[in-house]
Structures are given as C-alpha cells and as structure tokens.
Design a protein around this motif. Structure first.
Motif, PDB file in Angstrom:
ATOM      1  N   ILE A 342       0.861  -1.197   0.000  1.00  0.00           N
ATOM      2  CA  ILE A 342       0.000   0.000   0.000  1.00  0.00           C
ATOM      3  C   ILE A 342       0.891   1.240   0.000  1.00  0.00           C
ATOM      4  O   ILE A 342       1.839   1.323   0.796  1.00  0.00           O
ATOM      5  N   PRO A 343       0.644   2.240  -0.858  1.00  0.00           N
ATOM      6  CA  PRO A 343       1.469   3.454  -0.884  1.00  0.00           C
ATOM      7  C   PRO A 343       1.462   4.164   0.467  1.00  0.00           C
ATOM      8  O   PRO A 343       0.455   4.136   1.189  1.00  0.00           O
ATOM      9  N   GLN A 344       2.579   4.830   0.785  1.00  0.00           N
ATOM     10  CA  GLN A 344       2.726   5.500   2.078  1.00  0.00           C
ATOM     11  C   GLN A 344       1.639   6.540   2.317  1.00  0.00           C
ATOM     12  O   GLN A 344       1.139   6.696   3.432  1.00  0.00           O
ATOM     13  N   GLU A 345       1.236   7.268   1.252  1.00  0.00           N
ATOM     14  CA  GLU A 345       0.192   8.299   1.401  1.00  0.00           C
ATOM     15  C   GLU A 345      -1.115   7.669   1.895  1.00  0.00           C
ATOM     16  O   GLU A 345      -1.802   8.223   2.762  1.00  0.00           O
ATOM     17  N   ALA A 346      -1.439   6.490   1.342  1.00  0.00           N
ATOM     18  CA  ALA A 346      -2.665   5.795   1.764  1.00  0.00           C
ATOM     19  C   ALA A 346      -2.550   5.315   3.204  1.00  0.00           C
ATOM     20  O   ALA A 346      -3.491   5.416   3.988  1.00  0.00           O
TER      21      ALA A 346
END
Length: 945
Positions: A342-346
C-alpha cells in the motif's frame, strides 16, 4: 539499682505468637532484634513497641482531631515504660507515584529549586543570550539616550504569535481611546468591526504613543512608558519610524534580541510537579505513552481483510472497513492488497485520518445516493478508547498498542523550556539533578567559585543545607543514585536508607528509631558505612532498634534480643537478651551460627551444567556498558556486585522481560540490548519475587497454592456432603451458600468507634469460623473445613499424609521452611520473605520439565541463617532436576554456594555496569577486580579450616 528511665521495659507482650514475653532495652543504645523468620521479631518491634508509641502520640490529640486520623489498635501487652517518641523506618518501598524522586523524598530538590530561583542566571531559549531586566527609570533613560533625535512609536504587545479573529480585543482597545494598532508588523487605524483571519497566527501591539523624543516633555514620555508597561504586562516595544527596527524593553527578564520575557524566578518554576514548571507536553513526567505502530501493524505481509491492523481484527461488514476500502480505492488498492504494497500516502490517511470526507458506496449503506463520512484514522480511534474507556478490560486492550517513549518536547527533562534556561556553572537544574550523588558533592564543593559576589552571598546558606543532606546519603551507601531517580524504581532497602539519611539530617534527639533490615540490598562493602550511620543516630542521643539478621550488624550492636527458639507456634519467646559477647557463649540457633558451631555447608563439587546457555549481547540499559553475558544452563547462577552496579538492570530489566515476552507475550519492554541467543534451550521462565501473594485478607497460602480447591473437592466427596447435595462452592468463604452471611465469610466484624480505634471482634454467629453451621457439620477425620484452615502447615502435612492430591502441595510449603504458618493465614500478615517462599513452594509443586529458568531477586531478605540454609537446599533441589536458577544476591552465604557467579561492578551508578569476572567461586577469588573476591575469599577459607 539502675534508674528506670535508662531502659525501655516491655512486660507481658502477647501480640501474634509472642508468649507473654518481658523485654528490656537500654536507652541510647543500638539494639538488634534477631531470630528465625516468623519467630516474632516484627511482632515485638513493630506491632508492640512501635504500635504503642504511635498510639500514645495520637492519644495526645483532641477527640475531634483523632476522628480524622488513622485508628490505632492497642497492642496486646501488659505495660511498656521508658518509651520515647517513636519513628518507624520500614522496608516497604516508597510510594509508586512516578512524580516522586530521590530529590523530592529527601527534600534536597526543594533546596535546589530555591538555589536556582535565587542564584540562577537566565538565558534566552531562542537566542541563548543572557536575559536582561530593566527598571522603568532605566527604560526611560535608555530611550532618551538612544532615540534622542528619532521619531518613535511606543507599542504595548497584546498577542504573540497566536491564532484568532481578535474582534473583541480590537473593540476593547478602541473604547479605551487608542487610535492605532500594529498587526503582523503593519500599523493600521483602529476602526469598529476590525478583525483578523482566525486560522492564521498573529502578533498584535497597540500604539500607545508616537513622538519625536527631543520634542516631548519628560512627563509625557514617562506617562506613555508607564501606560505601555501596564498594557503590555511589563514588556514594551520601541519602533524606530524611519528604519522599522524594533527593540524590546521589560521590567521582567527579557531577551534583548527576540523580546521573549520570563516571569520573575520562583522555586515552583523549577518544579515538575507544578503547572508553572512542568513540561506542557508530558505534564512533568518526562515520558509519554504513544501508539506503537509496530504493535498496531506487526506483520505487513498480510492484508487488512485478513487482520493486518490488529486493533480492528479481520474484516467485518462495518463502517470502518468500508471507509478504509474507499480510501484504498483512491490509490488503486483494496483491503486485500498486502499491507507492505500500500502506498505510504494511503497508509498515512488510514492511520492519521483523511482531510476530506470519505465517500462510501451507496450499496453498502443502502441509500439512493453516495454517502460521505468524516474519517479520523486508526490512531485517533485508539486514543479515544484510551481516554474514554475506564474499564479494566478496555484499558488492558488499548495498553497492548502503547509504548512509553521519552517526551519529544523536554527530552525527558520534565521541565518547560523556560525553567531549563536558568543555569548555574553552565548546568540547568535537571542536569544537576541527574548527577550521581558523588558527582553532585564535587559540584557543590566548587559551585560557589562560579557565582557572582551578589549570587554567592544569597546562595551560601542554601548550598550549605544541600551539602549536609547529600553527605548523609553518601554515609548510608547511596552514592550511585541521582536526585531525579524515580522512587518507584528503588528497592525496599534503598528507600529505607533514604529515609534513614533524612532522619539523620533532621538531627532529632531522644527519639526511638525502629528499622526493618536496613542492610537489605547492601554489598558487604557498604555494611560498615550503614553501621556507622546507625551509631551516629544513637550518639546524637537516640535509641535505635534494628530488626536484622546481618552478622556484622549483630557484632556491632550494644544489645541483642534473640527471639525463638524456632518459628510460628514454636517461637515467640526471648531465648537471649544481652551483649553480643555474652551471646557467643550461648547455644541458641543464632549464637551457633555466630560462633561457628553451625554453618551453611559449601558443596564439594560445582555443577558442570548441561552444556547449553543463553547469551545476551550488547546490553546497555541504565548504566550497563554494552556488556555481553552468558548464562550457562543447568546451574545455580548468582549475580553479585555492589548496590547500583547494574545487577537488577541486567536480570530484571533486560533478561526477564525478553523471556517473559517470548513465552507469555508480556507487555513489559526490556532495556536496550542488541540480540539474545539460546532461548530455545528453556521452555519457561518463573520470576519468584517478594511482592504480596494477595492484596486482601481473603487471600491465603491455601488459595494461592491451589491446594484449597483440592481440599474443597475432598469435602464435597464426603458421604455427608453428597447426601446433602453440596457443591465445591459450599466450602468457599467467598461465595454465598456455605459461608456465614453475618460476617460475609470474614470471620470477624469491624465495629467503628468514631474517634476511638476500630474494634475487630469475632463474628457472634460463626465465632470466627467463617462458615455457617450446616457447612461445618461436614467433617473429615473429625475436622471441619474451618479446622483445616486453622492448621499450621506442619499439622496439615500429618493430617493429609494419606491424601495424594493434597499432600505434595502442602509438603513443599513445609520444605521451604514455612511449616509454622497456617493454611488459612491472611496474605496481608505474611512478610516479603514468606510470600516469596509461598510462591517458590507453588512452583516446586508443579511438574517441571527440567528446562525451567527461575529468577529470584535477593531471596535472603528477611531470612535468618537457618532460613537461608533451608531456602538454598530447595534451590539446589530445583537445579538438581536440570533447571537453571538465577539469584541476584549480596549475601556471601548464598554467593559461596553458586556453581557460576557473574560479578558486576566495580562501583555503583556511572562507575558500574561492567562484567568484572565470571566462573565458580574458586575462579572469582582469583580476580583482583571489584569487592566481591575479597569478601568471598574470607567465607571460602572456613571450608578449608
């Protein structure tokens, strides 16, 4: 005939197991009361002499005052004469309040606060410059000199870098008649309805006056500056109209560059227990509990649907999962995506909340249009539970995701930045409070050389008071502690010696001091210093009574009272009273150990162990200096060293939490270390400490060891009980049905006497038996369940000799030397040593695999030579079965029995924390490092005599 007031006489003492004893104690002497554990020493010293002294003191108060004080029972004694005002210094650890420190307990920190308030130099926390302070006259003089030909604005600061619309402030200033206001560096007309952007930080000053200095009268300048000082709370700003340069002037301490000002220093500014001085982030604790992401998401390889976020668990058809899924869709993921992908922003949005409302699919919420909700994030959700759920289960659930970390604002220093900006000899108050007592003494010896003449005059007396108190801490062997050491982390012996130092410092005379084993936790090296302190207390003109088993203490005493001959019912008599020289000629158990007729035998061969070991690498908690330690398994290991050398940090704070977490998922965090190996060589860890086996009078050895369940089962299966249909609960005094309801199964009733002591009387219905008549009619071998609970362990072993389900558990209590206590004896009446042995017996009764690791911290506390012999026999049996026993100990009789010694030192505190030597006792005495080899050599000599 000797004068009566030269002695303290006790006649007819019958408290607990004391058998109507008469005792004589010379006044102004150092008297040691000794005897086996459970013989009646504490009953005589604390429950008779101290209790009577305290009761007499409270009786001098009015009836009204006594109503608000704790109630004092009159001890069961005929008469006590010659009693002085009495002070008890017991072994119990001081309070567990995290705000209590060595400095606050001894009141040294209070003097240190006064020193910083009166002689500290303030520095700006913005620029590091020395703070300045001006009188009103000085400000006027400086403005006249520096701005004589300039046009200036005189400003009064109202708001410093804070958010808000400030409509009311502007209106208030306008009504006072002011025409101009300076907002964020820009001067504006003050008009009705004026306001600022409420979401931005603002600095606001009101223009008090504008002038060309040489053109105005001194009176106008003075009046304007006085008004500005009043509006600006002691601080004014002078703005040069031509250059826009601003300078600050203050009646308070002020930074000449940035303009920040401090309040006048007062002692409470330096207190972490006061809102004035405490760090606002951690409220003066020095640490904060924060959510630990590693505990929230321990395994990033699994997905959210399958339970990657531990507090949420596996997927449920609930709003929070719909919200997370909606967030993930924005980033082309879903709840079945492995968490690591999962991307860090998410991830940040899921953990800390979304700035926008989250759109939920209309099919999920059964609406005709899309549904938008606010999402605060998992961390906020957990924090809300922690703050709002007061239930034990809720707290326990949330605690598993918390980690205690150093406060990021004050860096563990507990105080706010203003308090930490005051310095004496380049150190702030926390840096001084963090020094070892030894280093603190050196600092105090030379600090006056670094003070201004004016400061020196003020500080002289304060420094003298601090030095006196610090010297008393050094005398009782606490040189390795620091003032900011938390009281909760001190051992019972350390906290007792701190109170002893405080008492020596008070310089009282004609007082009776009663101490409970002050030598606990002291290495042999420090015994002489402690004995010297007690003699000093005596020489001031006081009587000192010490309940003690230490040989050095007994030999140094003026008078010895030996209680015995054995423990429990077989004790409670005075077997000897007189001088130490006279005692050596007698044949009591204590005298036999002192004159060498009895001794704890040293084993002929040391165990070789099973060849396996546990190794810790890079242990650096507290004062440990990155040490590597090997614990060979299948041996009796003793960890020795002077007080404060790092023994407890190594075992209780590093090894034990690592193993407890591995085997039982314990939440206690170990101190810093690099790695550990060999855990697979053991299958469980047992920590046998001296904490009480129960907090209420209903807890007792029978309930703790589990034997009470077996006894109840035995009674349930008796013909009489089966005919009546009784269940096991019938024989419990904690459950309605079989217990006496008149006293609720307590056996006694407490009668409140208002301003007289509460009286505890046996229940008039069951006469102290705890059960109702029907329950007591069921008998085994002629004894009711109440009769069984009233038996001593020795009696119970004979009584249940043919009951295999009960005998082993009771027999182990007898094996550890507790034959004298009763099966149903209230846990609150057991000493620390007795509680520890009940726990040891409980472990002994369990089936072990021979791969268990036992940890005991100073098990000889409260134990006589004979008790130590019995205890060590038990530990030897445990080790013989293949187990490993680690004992933290100073007692040479225990150290000499070890198969393997780990000696830590050489000193306490900063000068400790290294491993000096390891090996058998014979190996250790060849070492020339530290103090243990010297004393061990003396006790090993006796083996070869």
């Amino acid at each position: 005939m000797e004068r009566e007031d030269k002695k303290i006489n006790v006649w007819g003492a019958r408290v607990h197991n004391l058998k109507n004893v008469d005792v004589e104690i010379p006044r102004n002497s150092l008297t040691v009361i000794t005897g086996l554990s459970g013989s009646g020493k504490s009953s005589l010293a604390f429950d008779t002499i101290f209790a009577e002294g305290q009761r007499r003191y409270i009786e001098t108060f009015s009836a009204y005052a006594r109503n608000f004080l704790g109630n004092m029972e009159r001890p069961d004694v005929d008469k006590i004469t010659g009693l002085s005002p009495v002070v008890s210094i017991e072994q119990k650890t001081t309070n567990k309040n995290p705000r209590s420190t060595v400095g606050t307990t001894t009141e040294i920190y209070d003097y240190l606060r006064l020193l910083y308030a009166r002689a500290g130099t303030a520095y700006s926390y913005v620029t590091g410059e020395k703070m300045v302070k001006y009188t009103e006259e000085k400000v006027i003089e400086m403005i006249t000199d520096n701005y004589s030909e300039k046009r200036i604005f005189i400003l009064a600061p109202l708001v410093r870098n804070r958010k808000g619309h400030y409509r009311e402030l502007f209106e208030s200033m306008r009504r006072k008649g002011y025409l101009y206001i300076r907002v964020d560096g820009e001067i504006k007309d003050l008009v009705r309805g004026m306001k600022t952007d409420r979401y931005k930080n603002h600095s606001i000053e009101v223009v008090i006056d504008k002038m060309k200095v040489e053109d105005v009268s001194q009176e106008r300048l003075t009046k304007s500056i006085q008004t500005a000082m009043k509006q600006g709370d002691g601080l004014i700003m002078i703005l040069d109209k031509d250059t826009d340069e601003v300078k600050y002037f203050s009646k308070r301490l002020m930074c000449p560059t940035s303009g920040i000002s401090y309040k006048d220093p007062a002692p409470n500014i330096f207190s972490f227990n006061s809102p004035e001085g405490a760090c606002p982030h951690c409220k003066g604790l020095g640490y904060v509990n924060e959510i630990d992401l590693k505990k929230v998401i321990p395994d990033t390889k699994i997905n959210i649907h399958d339970g990657a976020i531990i507090p949420l668990g596996k997927y449920k058809n609930q709003m929070i999962f719909w919200q997370i899924d909606s967030i993930l869709h924005k980033y082309d993921c879903n709840i079945k995506t492995p968490f690591k992908d999962i991307p860090q922003e998410a991830v940040d949005e899921i953990l800390y909340g979304s700035l926008e409302n989250v759109k939920i699919d209309k099919s999920l919420v059964h609406t005709t249009s899309d549904y938008f909700v606010n999402f605060d994030g998992i961390i906020k959700y957990l924090q809300t539970v922690i703050e709002n759920d007061d239930s034990t289960s809720g707290k326990k659930w949330a605690d598993q995701f918390l980690a205690t970390t150093e406060c990021p604002v004050c860096k563990g220093q507990r105080l706010n930045k203003e308090a930490l900006s005051y310095k004496i000899w380049d150190k702030n108050i926390t840096e001084v409070a963090s020094m070892d007592i030894n280093d603190l003494k050196d600092w105090l010896d030379h600090v006056e050389e670094h003070l201004e003449p004016q400061q020196k005059r003020i500080a002289k007396e304060i420094i003298k008071e601090i030095k006196t108190r610090v010297s008393f801490l050094l005398e009782v062997g606490l040189d390795y502690l620091s003032l900011n050491r938390q009281s909760a982390t001190l051992s019972g012996g350390e906290s007792q010696r701190i109170r002893l130092a405080t008492q020596i410092g008070s310089q009282l005379i004609n007082v009776l001091y009663i101490l409970d084993e002050p030598s606990i936790g002291l290495h042999q090296r420090d015994n002489d210093r402690l004995i010297k302190s007690l003699k000093e207390l005596r020489d001031l003109g006081n009587t000192v009574i010490v309940v003690e088993h230490d040989e050095d203490m007994m030999r140094a005493a003026d008078w010895i009272i030996d209680i015995g001959p054995e423990a429990g019912r077989k004790g409670g008599e005075v077997v000897f009273q007189g001088t130490p020289e006279e005692m050596l000629k007698k044949h009591t158990i204590t005298a036999d150990y002192l004159n060498g007729e009895r001794q704890i035998a040293i084993p002929e061969i040391r165990r070789k162990g099973n060849g396996k070991s546990i190794k810790i690498y890079g242990a650096k908690g507290n004062n440990l200096k990155n040490v590597n330690v090997e614990f060979p398994l299948g041996k009796l290991i003793v960890v020795s060293g002077v007080s404060g050398s790092g023994k407890s940090t190594l075992i209780n704070e590093t090894l034990q939490p690592i193993l407890s977490h591995h085997f039982y998922r314990s939440l206690k965090k170990p101190m810093k270390y690099d790695k550990i190996s060999g855990i697979d060589n053991i299958d469980k860890i047992v920590n046998v400490d001296q904490s009480p086996i129960g907090r209420t009078p209903r807890s007792n050895p029978a309930t703790y060891t589990g034997v009470f369940s077996e006894i109840r089962s035995l009674f349930v299966n008796l013909p009489e009980a089966m005919i009546r249909g009784y269940k096991p609960g019938r024989f419990s005094f904690n459950v309605k049905g079989g217990r006496c309801e008149a006293c609720g199964g307590n056996g006694y009733k407490t009668i409140e006497m208002n301003f007289l002591p509460d009286v505890m009387i046996p229940c008039e219905v069951c006469h102290g038996k705890r059960y109702n008549r029907e329950t007591l009619e069921v008998r085994f071998k002629g004894k009711s369940i109440a009769d069984v609970l009233d038996m001593t362990i020795n009696q119970a072993v004979d009584f249940f000799e043919n009951v295999p389900s009960i005998l082993p558990k009771i027999k182990t209590l007898q094996d550890v030397g507790l034959g004298y206590i009763k099966l149903g004896q209230s846990s609150t009446t057991l000493s620390g040593g007795e509680s520890q042995r009940v726990k040891l017996a409980t472990e002994l009764a369990k089936k072990d695999t021979g791969k268990t690791l036992y940890i005991l911290d100073e098990p000889t506390t409260g134990l006589h030579f004979e008790d130590i012999r019995i205890l060590m026999d038990v530990l030897q049996k445990l080790t013989d079965r293949g187990n490993t026993v680690i004992v933290i100990e100073h007692n040479m009789d225990v150290i000499k029995l070890a198969d393997y010694i780990i000696d830590v030192g050489p000193e306490g505190g900063r000068n400790g924390g290294t491993i000096l030597a390891t090996g058998t006792p014979e190996d250790i005495i060849k070492s020339n490092k530290g103090y243990t080899p010297k004393f061990l050599k003396q006790v090993l000599k006796s083996k070869h005599k």
